[in-house]
Scaffold this active site. Sequence first.
Site, PDB file in Angstrom:
ATOM      1  N   ARG A  58     -38.132 -37.029  29.409  1.00  0.00           N
ATOM      2  CA  ARG A  58     -36.848 -36.782  28.744  1.00  0.00           C
ATOM      3  C   ARG A  58     -35.939 -37.981  29.020  1.00  0.00           C
ATOM      4  O   ARG A  58     -35.871 -38.469  30.146  1.00  0.00           O
ATOM      5  CB  ARG A  58     -36.195 -35.505  29.275  1.00  0.00           C
ATOM      6  CG  ARG A  58     -36.987 -34.246  28.973  1.00  0.00           C
ATOM      7  CD  ARG A  58     -36.301 -33.007  29.513  1.00  0.00           C
ATOM      8  NE  ARG A  58     -36.107 -33.051  30.963  1.00  0.00           N
ATOM      9  CZ  ARG A  58     -35.605 -32.045  31.681  1.00  0.00           C
ATOM     10  NH1 ARG A  58     -35.240 -30.915  31.081  1.00  0.00           N
ATOM     11  NH2 ARG A  58     -35.466 -32.158  32.988  1.00  0.00           N
ATOM     12  N   ASP A  88     -27.770 -28.358  27.743  1.00  0.00           N
ATOM     13  CA  ASP A  88     -27.889 -29.706  28.314  1.00  0.00           C
ATOM     14  C   ASP A  88     -29.143 -30.450  27.870  1.00  0.00           C
ATOM     15  O   ASP A  88     -29.491 -31.477  28.445  1.00  0.00           O
ATOM     16  CB  ASP A  88     -27.824 -29.646  29.846  1.00  0.00           C
ATOM     17  CG  ASP A  88     -28.834 -28.668  30.443  1.00  0.00           C
ATOM     18  OD1 ASP A  88     -29.924 -28.508  29.874  1.00  0.00           O
ATOM     19  OD2 ASP A  88     -28.513 -28.049  31.482  1.00  0.00           O
ATOM     20  N   GLU A 117     -29.083 -21.115  31.799  1.00  0.00           N
ATOM     21  CA  GLU A 117     -30.336 -21.050  31.042  1.00  0.00           C
ATOM     22  C   GLU A 117     -30.230 -20.101  29.851  1.00  0.00           C
ATOM     23  O   GLU A 117     -29.571 -19.057  29.919  1.00  0.00           O
ATOM     24  CB  GLU A 117     -31.473 -20.591  31.958  1.00  0.00           C
ATOM     25  CG  GLU A 117     -31.806 -21.530  33.100  1.00  0.00           C
ATOM     26  CD  GLU A 117     -32.439 -22.828  32.619  1.00  0.00           C
ATOM     27  OE1 GLU A 117     -32.859 -22.904  31.450  1.00  0.00           O
ATOM     28  OE2 GLU A 117     -32.504 -23.779  33.415  1.00  0.00           O
ATOM     29  N   ASP A 170     -25.075 -29.447  34.154  1.00  0.00           N
ATOM     30  CA  ASP A 170     -26.057 -28.376  34.101  1.00  0.00           C
ATOM     31  C   ASP A 170     -25.395 -27.175  33.448  1.00  0.00           C
ATOM     32  O   ASP A 170     -24.259 -26.815  33.793  1.00  0.00           O
ATOM     33  CB  ASP A 170     -26.530 -28.028  35.516  1.00  0.00           C
ATOM     34  CG  ASP A 170     -27.658 -27.009  35.505  1.00  0.00           C
ATOM     35  OD1 ASP A 170     -28.371 -26.924  34.490  1.00  0.00           O
ATOM     36  OD2 ASP A 170     -27.809 -26.295  36.520  1.00  0.00           O
ATOM     37  N   THR A 171     -26.100 -26.561  32.500  1.00  0.00           N
ATOM     38  CA  THR A 171     -25.568 -25.375  31.830  1.00  0.00           C
ATOM     39  C   THR A 171     -26.476 -24.185  32.117  1.00  0.00           C
ATOM     40  O   THR A 171     -27.661 -24.356  32.441  1.00  0.00           O
ATOM     41  CB  THR A 171     -25.474 -25.594  30.305  1.00  0.00           C
ATOM     42  OG1 THR A 171     -26.782 -25.853  29.785  1.00  0.00           O
ATOM     43  CG2 THR A 171     -24.557 -26.761  29.979  1.00  0.00           C
ATOM     44  N   ARG A 179     -32.065 -35.361  28.091  1.00  0.00           N
ATOM     45  CA  ARG A 179     -31.502 -34.536  29.174  1.00  0.00           C
ATOM     46  C   ARG A 179     -30.147 -35.154  29.506  1.00  0.00           C
ATOM     47  O   ARG A 179     -30.060 -36.313  29.920  1.00  0.00           O
ATOM     48  CB  ARG A 179     -32.422 -34.562  30.393  1.00  0.00           C
ATOM     49  CG  ARG A 179     -31.862 -33.817  31.610  1.00  0.00           C
ATOM     50  CD  ARG A 179     -31.683 -32.326  31.298  1.00  0.00           C
ATOM     51  NE  ARG A 179     -31.306 -31.550  32.471  1.00  0.00           N
ATOM     52  CZ  ARG A 179     -30.070 -31.356  32.902  1.00  0.00           C
ATOM     53  NH1 ARG A 179     -29.056 -31.940  32.257  1.00  0.00           N
ATOM     54  NH2 ARG A 179     -29.822 -30.612  33.949  1.00  0.00           N
TER      55      ARG A 179
END
Length: 339
Positions: free
Chosen positions: A211, A144, A167, A164-165, A159
């Site tokens: 970001r 992401d 980590e 959300d992916t 961003r």
Amino acid sequence: MTGLALFFMFLAVPSDVEEPVDQTASADEDAEEVTVEATEEKTEEESKEDSEAEAEKEKEESIEAEKEASIEAAEKAKEESIEAEKEASIEAKEESIEKAEAEKEKSIEEAEAKAEAEEEPVEEPVASKEGLIPVSLYRVVDGDTVNVIDDSGQELKLRLLLIDTPETVHPNKPVEPYGKEASARLTELLNAADQLYIEYDSGDKTDHYDRHLVYLYADDVSVHEVLLKEGLARVGYIYEQQRYLSEFCAAEQYAKDRGLGIWSIPGYVNEGGEGFNSEEPEPTSEPATSEPATSEPQQTTEYFQNCTELKKVYPDGVASDHAAYQSKMDRDKDNWACE
């Protein structure tokens, strides 16, 4: 003497005495009359026979004529039918050819229209789509987060909004399940595209890490939707930028219903908050206010069960020195919880 006497007697016979009839002549006449009558009778019979023969001949000729007329009519009708079928076949063939030509022209027009639609602008550096800004790929950080170069040559750290992916590059965390797959899929999508575009939403354009908060497109494809639909990302970090929230939730639900990717691991997705349940939750306790202050971040004095609850009060999350900060809510360990 006697002869002489007879001579005179002959002369003395009266003149009106009928002479004896010639029997031979009479017989001939009678025979001739019979012959004439017979001839006449024969002529009448022959005439009758000839009349009947002529009538029969006329009848035969009439039948023959009718037969020939019938044959001619049948042949004419057959010829007309064949001609009509031939003309109908020619018309059908011509109609089929015209239809095929029309379909061919339509196909060519559609192909040309598609080619024109896919053709990228040559003179204008900005994408023809309103609100989209062309950029080029610099590097993929994780599923992401991406770094790109804008048309001025400046590097932008992106961003991706609303997703959300897992980590993959966190210094204090192991690689989470499907994190590498998400990064690889994003890299594949971006490298395969002829042009990348970013799109800003309403609200802030950057976060506290500078970001750029954007939607990212590989050609005409939203990479957000691809990752969500394939189970490599979840909907998350929902702030004021919510332009495509309903579409993203639908894509997430598609993967969730089919148990794809992150949804194949029971309880892996933290549906009560943000992130993923890859670590054991930290024990919660009341803040110790009597302990002396140290250089460590201020202890929690305001407790929230999860990020969802926290963001109801602090929509942008909290820093590590905030009273509501909890390290378990700081998934990327950047000293900012529930960002």
